[in-house]
Design a protein around this motif. Sequence first.
Motif, mmCIF file in Angstrom:
data_model
loop_
_atom_site.group_PDB
_atom_site.id
_atom_site.type_symbol
_atom_site.label_atom_id
_atom_site.label_comp_id
_atom_site.label_asym_id
_atom_site.label_seq_id
_atom_site.Cartn_x
_atom_site.Cartn_y
_atom_site.Cartn_z
ATOM 1 N N UNK A 33 51.574 46.518 37.246
ATOM 2 C CA UNK A 33 50.841 47.766 37.437
ATOM 3 C C UNK A 33 49.557 47.554 38.230
ATOM 4 N N UNK A 34 48.884 46.430 38.009
ATOM 5 C CA UNK A 34 47.661 46.167 38.752
ATOM 6 C C UNK A 34 47.953 46.013 40.245
ATOM 7 N N UNK A 35 49.081 45.389 40.565
ATOM 8 C CA UNK A 35 49.477 45.260 41.971
ATOM 9 C C UNK A 35 49.784 46.620 42.565
ATOM 10 N N UNK A 36 50.507 47.454 41.818
ATOM 11 C CA UNK A 36 50.819 48.802 42.292
ATOM 12 C C UNK A 36 49.535 49.588 42.535
ATOM 13 N N UNK A 37 48.587 49.497 41.613
ATOM 14 C CA UNK A 37 47.306 50.192 41.790
ATOM 15 C C UNK A 37 46.580 49.693 43.039
ATOM 16 N N UNK A 38 46.631 48.388 43.264
ATOM 17 C CA UNK A 38 45.976 47.814 44.440
ATOM 18 C C UNK A 38 46.654 48.270 45.726
ATOM 19 N N UNK A 39 47.982 48.403 45.707
ATOM 20 C CA UNK A 39 48.699 48.896 46.881
ATOM 21 C C UNK A 39 48.335 50.346 47.175
ATOM 22 N N UNK A 40 48.203 51.165 46.137
ATOM 23 C CA UNK A 40 47.784 52.547 46.348
ATOM 24 C C UNK A 40 46.380 52.602 46.949
ATOM 25 N N UNK A 41 45.473 51.778 46.437
ATOM 26 C CA UNK A 41 44.108 51.753 46.973
ATOM 27 C C UNK A 41 44.111 51.342 48.441
ATOM 28 N N UNK A 42 44.944 50.366 48.780
ATOM 29 C CA UNK A 42 45.064 49.932 50.168
ATOM 30 C C UNK A 42 45.602 51.063 51.037
ATOM 31 N N UNK A 43 46.596 51.786 50.532
ATOM 32 C CA UNK A 43 47.173 52.889 51.301
ATOM 33 C C UNK A 43 46.142 53.988 51.567
ATOM 34 N N UNK A 44 45.309 54.274 50.591
ATOM 35 C CA UNK A 44 44.254 55.273 50.804
ATOM 36 C C UNK A 44 43.405 54.876 52.009
ATOM 37 N N UNK A 45 43.042 53.609 52.079
ATOM 38 C CA UNK A 45 42.215 53.115 53.181
ATOM 39 C C UNK A 45 42.945 53.224 54.515
ATOM 40 N N UNK A 46 44.229 52.847 54.539
ATOM 41 C CA UNK A 46 44.967 52.831 55.796
ATOM 42 C C UNK A 46 45.430 54.223 56.226
ATOM 43 N N UNK A 47 45.544 55.146 55.301
ATOM 44 C CA UNK A 47 45.822 56.535 55.655
ATOM 45 C C UNK A 47 44.603 57.169 56.317
ATOM 46 N N UNK A 48 43.409 56.770 55.872
ATOM 47 C CA UNK A 48 42.177 57.320 56.429
ATOM 48 C C UNK A 48 41.794 56.640 57.742
ATOM 49 N N UNK A 49 42.068 55.353 57.849
ATOM 50 C CA UNK A 49 41.762 54.580 59.055
ATOM 51 C C UNK A 49 42.990 53.757 59.431
ATOM 52 N N UNK A 50 43.930 54.347 60.152
ATOM 53 C CA UNK A 50 45.208 53.678 60.422
ATOM 54 C C UNK A 50 45.049 52.368 61.192
ATOM 55 N N UNK A 51 45.666 51.328 60.656
ATOM 56 C CA UNK A 51 45.737 50.017 61.299
ATOM 57 C C UNK A 51 47.066 49.386 60.921
ATOM 58 N N UNK A 52 47.523 48.454 61.731
ATOM 59 C CA UNK A 52 48.730 47.710 61.393
ATOM 60 C C UNK A 52 48.495 46.925 60.110
ATOM 61 N N UNK A 53 49.497 46.910 59.234
ATOM 62 C CA UNK A 53 49.411 46.167 57.980
ATOM 63 C C UNK A 53 50.351 44.976 58.020
ATOM 64 N N UNK A 54 49.841 43.807 57.684
ATOM 65 C CA UNK A 54 50.651 42.612 57.481
ATOM 66 C C UNK A 54 50.672 42.326 55.984
ATOM 67 N N UNK A 55 51.853 42.375 55.397
ATOM 68 C CA UNK A 55 52.038 42.071 53.974
ATOM 69 C C UNK A 55 52.612 40.672 53.832
ATOM 70 N N UNK A 56 52.050 39.875 52.948
ATOM 71 C CA UNK A 56 52.584 38.535 52.709
ATOM 72 C C UNK A 56 52.307 38.133 51.265
#
Length: 249
Positions: A33-56
């Motif tokens: 759940x903590x990872x899911x919450x962190x992914x949502x927080x990241x998405x909020x940032x990238x929805x507001x300021x679009x940039x390419x995302x590298x997931x690893x």
Amino acid sequence: MTDGIRPPLIVECGDDRVVATLDRPASRNAIDLATVDALHALCIELEQEPRTLILTGAGGVFASGADIAQLRDRRAADARQGINTYAFERIAALPMPVIAAVDGYALGGGAELAYAADIRLGTPRTRLGNPETGLAIIAAAGATWRLPRIVGPSRAAELLFTGRILDADEALAWGLLSSLHEPDDLLAAAHEIADRIAANDALAVRHTKSALRAPRDAHPHVDLELQAELFERPEKHERMTAFLERRNR
């Protein structure tokens, strides 16, 4: 398992890209759940300021799956909440491309997170698959609708019915991975793709992703409307003029 107060996602931000690293070593980067919450927080940032995302993933593992210790106790109401499903859909819907740099295991929910990316790179030790039916559940966080689009309905059915794990060569041959790299070179290869994306017009890239994600019956109308917007921008004239000038030198 717990990683104490260690953040489950390490996020490094640049002007034109963000690198997000799953980092739960005690559970081989299992998605909790903590990872899911962190992914949502990241998405909020990238929805507001679009940039390419590298997931690893850290430690030679992308993500070993959903956190079984949490998943075991979930009931029907939890299933209907789509805890992982909606986080991964949000990743897939980000305005700019998502690149998954997949080293080691990406199983179950980890595989479904990788499927949500637009581009997947691997290493010789990458292993991809969905063993959910062996745990008496289904792959409900994207595999049943994303996997057929990536590898075709028959191959998707085989993987999801049997729970078979693909090695790197099979994943490459099936189109689940677009290329293989040595583990030490994987992130550099992802950055090379991000560099090429960054060299292009950002809105044209975003519109290309919108067209790729549109349902089949939306074409060609959606493509033509997106193109019409791009045709009216000064960037089109500027880039085409520069291209012609280079060609005529």
